[in-house]
Design an enzyme around this catalytic site. Structure first.
Site, PDB file in Angstrom:
ATOM      1  N   LYS A 128      -5.642 -44.322  22.218  1.00  0.00           N
ATOM      2  CA  LYS A 128      -4.657 -43.810  21.247  1.00  0.00           C
ATOM      3  C   LYS A 128      -5.311 -43.541  19.896  1.00  0.00           C
ATOM      4  CE  LYS A 128      -0.625 -43.508  23.281  1.00  0.00           C
ATOM      5  NZ  LYS A 128       0.231 -42.329  23.275  1.00  0.00           N
ATOM      6  N   LYS A 208      -6.378 -38.096  34.980  1.00  0.00           N
ATOM      7  CA  LYS A 208      -5.111 -38.631  35.483  1.00  0.00           C
ATOM      8  C   LYS A 208      -3.983 -37.698  35.051  1.00  0.00           C
ATOM      9  CE  LYS A 208      -2.819 -41.428  33.044  1.00  0.00           C
ATOM     10  NZ  LYS A 208      -2.086 -42.405  32.259  1.00  0.00           N
ATOM     11  N   LYS A 211       1.450 -36.499  30.708  1.00  0.00           N
ATOM     12  CA  LYS A 211       2.150 -35.593  29.795  1.00  0.00           C
ATOM     13  C   LYS A 211       1.282 -35.261  28.600  1.00  0.00           C
ATOM     14  CE  LYS A 211       5.402 -38.492  30.825  1.00  0.00           C
ATOM     15  NZ  LYS A 211       6.585 -39.329  31.020  1.00  0.00           N
TER      16      LYS A 211
HETATM   17  P1  AMP Z   1       4.543 -43.221  31.580  1.00  0.00           P
HETATM   18  O1  AMP Z   1       5.029 -41.841  31.771  1.00  0.00           O
HETATM   19  O2  AMP Z   1       3.171 -43.287  30.991  1.00  0.00           O
HETATM   20  O3  AMP Z   1       5.541 -44.122  30.891  1.00  0.00           O
HETATM   21  O4  AMP Z   1       4.348 -43.815  33.039  1.00  0.00           O
HETATM   22  C1  AMP Z   1       5.426 -44.230  33.838  1.00  0.00           C
HETATM   23  C2  AMP Z   1       4.913 -44.849  35.104  1.00  0.00           C
HETATM   24  O5  AMP Z   1       4.216 -43.870  35.885  1.00  0.00           O
HETATM   25  C3  AMP Z   1       3.890 -45.966  34.834  1.00  0.00           C
HETATM   26  O6  AMP Z   1       4.098 -46.991  35.779  1.00  0.00           O
HETATM   27  C4  AMP Z   1       2.565 -45.304  35.045  1.00  0.00           C
HETATM   28  O7  AMP Z   1       1.568 -46.202  35.442  1.00  0.00           O
HETATM   29  C5  AMP Z   1       2.896 -44.318  36.165  1.00  0.00           C
HETATM   30  N1  AMP Z   1       1.991 -43.161  36.103  1.00  0.00           N
HETATM   31  C6  AMP Z   1       1.907 -42.278  35.068  1.00  0.00           C
HETATM   32  N2  AMP Z   1       0.988 -41.334  35.344  1.00  0.00           N
HETATM   33  C7  AMP Z   1       0.463 -41.637  36.573  1.00  0.00           C
HETATM   34  C8  AMP Z   1      -0.529 -41.030  37.400  1.00  0.00           C
HETATM   35  N3  AMP Z   1      -1.161 -39.936  37.035  1.00  0.00           N
HETATM   36  N4  AMP Z   1      -0.808 -41.611  38.590  1.00  0.00           N
HETATM   37  C9  AMP Z   1      -0.157 -42.733  38.976  1.00  0.00           C
HETATM   38  N5  AMP Z   1       0.803 -43.338  38.241  1.00  0.00           N
HETATM   39  C10 AMP Z   1       1.115 -42.808  37.045  1.00  0.00           C
END
Ligand code: AMP
Ligand code: TRP
Length: 339
Positions: A128, A208, A211
């Site tokens: 970050k 990975k 967003k």
């Molecule tokens: P976030 O959008 O960062 O709040 O992620 C929400 C959930 O999705 C969390 O449990 C993340 O670990 C999972 N997640 C987000 N991006 C990925 C990805 N590219 N592959 C696997 N899990 C993901």
């Protein structure tokens, strides 16, 4: 720990209390394929086996989103997305983090057992700092302590997340150990629960899916949008001509086919022998993703047309959790000498 979609885990004996699971998701835009394959499909499956609590973490989102109207809109969109993807308010509790003030109250108490050095060395904090150098706010540093508070306020022991959350979960466990050591056994050490796709790569095939990188496939977007995103995917960069044999092991499109249909070996073979081209494989993937999420897309539109229903579910969720959160706060305050 990895939880596969099938076979289903055995039901716990009726008399035993069901382990509590908790997860949080940031309201930071439309859900993408990584969210679903890496986490949300486990949220859905686990709600049938466990007492499940799912939280839209708007306080966490404030560390990067500073537009009030946008945050409000995205919070509702995330709720509608989760419901559309299969969260059932009769089987789990869905709520918004800022609706339960005990989370931030407990966070303060947990900061007093958390060395600053643990937070400074957290990989996501370092990322970050690099990504938003003009906005290194204190919330970014304290982020994992709030995450630990989210989990332990309900004494949850299992946390379905993607692999990118491993360091946060490790930190939650360290905070729990530090608290229990100082004040006596209070919280269980939470364990991460992964799907069979703990890291989904983005359309660039390198990073990975995320967003903030902008390499997503937005599963609830229109079929045209999904097609555009899938067709933009980077495949095997060494496969120049249509007749060159591909390397399905490094081709993200082929890898994603594992989760869409039972002909993965055939797709692998087609690419390895140059029987099929990248464009064909992408078109098929776009079609399958569109079909898989067609029902969810309809439910999402329906929910967004009835925002009061969505808000009602979130309010009821927060209300339902109040006694549990209050009981933990009372216990913790007692142990810490605050009453
Ligand atoms: P976030 O959008 O960062 O709040 O992620 C929400 C959930 O999705 C969390 O449990 C993340 O670990 C999972 N997640 C987000 N991006 C990925 C990805 N590219 N592959 C696997 N899990 C993901
Ligand atoms: N940090 C998580 C993410 O970015 C979101 C989150 C906040 C969370 N609190 C949590 C995840 C508690 C699991 C448990 O995805």
């Amino acid at each position: 720990m990895t939880v596969e979609l099938a076979p289903q885990p055995a039901l716990a004996p009726l008399a035993a209390p069901r382990p509590l699971i908790f997860s949080g998701i940031q309201p930071s835009g439309i859900v993408h394929l990584g969210n679903d394959l890496g986490a949300i499909r486990n949220y859905v499956m686990l709600q049938y086996e466990y007492e499940a609590i799912y939280c839209i973490v708007d306080y966490h989102a404030l560390t990067s989103t500073h537009d009030a109207a946008l945050l409000r809109r995205r919070t509702r969109e995330m709720a509608a997305s989760l419901l559309a993807l299969g969260l059932d308010p009769d089987r789990c509790t869905l709520f918004v983090q800022s609706h339960r003030p005990e989370h931030t109250e407990l966070m303060w108490l947990l900061t007093t057992v958390t060395p600053v050095s643990w937070l400074e060395r957290t990989p996501t904090y370092k990322d970050k700092i690099a990504n938003q150098p003009d906005d290194v706010n204190h919330g970014l540093l304290t982020y994992p302590v709030l995450q630990a508070a989210d989990i332990v306020i309900y004494k949850a022991s299992l946390v379905p997340v993607g692999k990118d959350q491993a360091a946060h979960l490790e930190l939650s466990r360290e905070i729990v150990r530090a608290f229990n050591y100082r004040y006596g056994e209070t919280f269980p050490e939470p364990q991460a629960v992964y799907t069979s796709a703990p890291v989904v790569l983005g359309t660039d095939g390198v990073k990975k899916m995320s967003k903030s990188v902008g390499n997503t496939i937005e599963i609830l977007a229109s079929p045209e949008e999904i097609r555009k995103q899938v067709m933009s995917m980077v495949t095997d960069t060494e496969r120049i001509k249509r007749t060159d044999p591909g390397r399905p092991g490094v081709c993200n499109v082929c890898q994603l086919h594992r989760f869409f249909g039972d002909d993965y070996e055939e797709i692998w073979d087609g690419e390895a022998t140059a029987r099929t081209g990248c464009v064909d494989t992408k078109k098929l993937l776009a079609q399958r993703i569109t079909e898989r999420y067609a029902g969810a897309r309809e439910r999402y539109a329906e929910l967004m047309a009835h925002p009061a229903d969505v808000d009602g579910i979130l309010e009821a969720g927060a209300d339902r959790l109040k006694p549990k959160a209050a009981a933990t706060m009372a216990e913790v305050k007692e142990k810490m000498g605050l009453r």
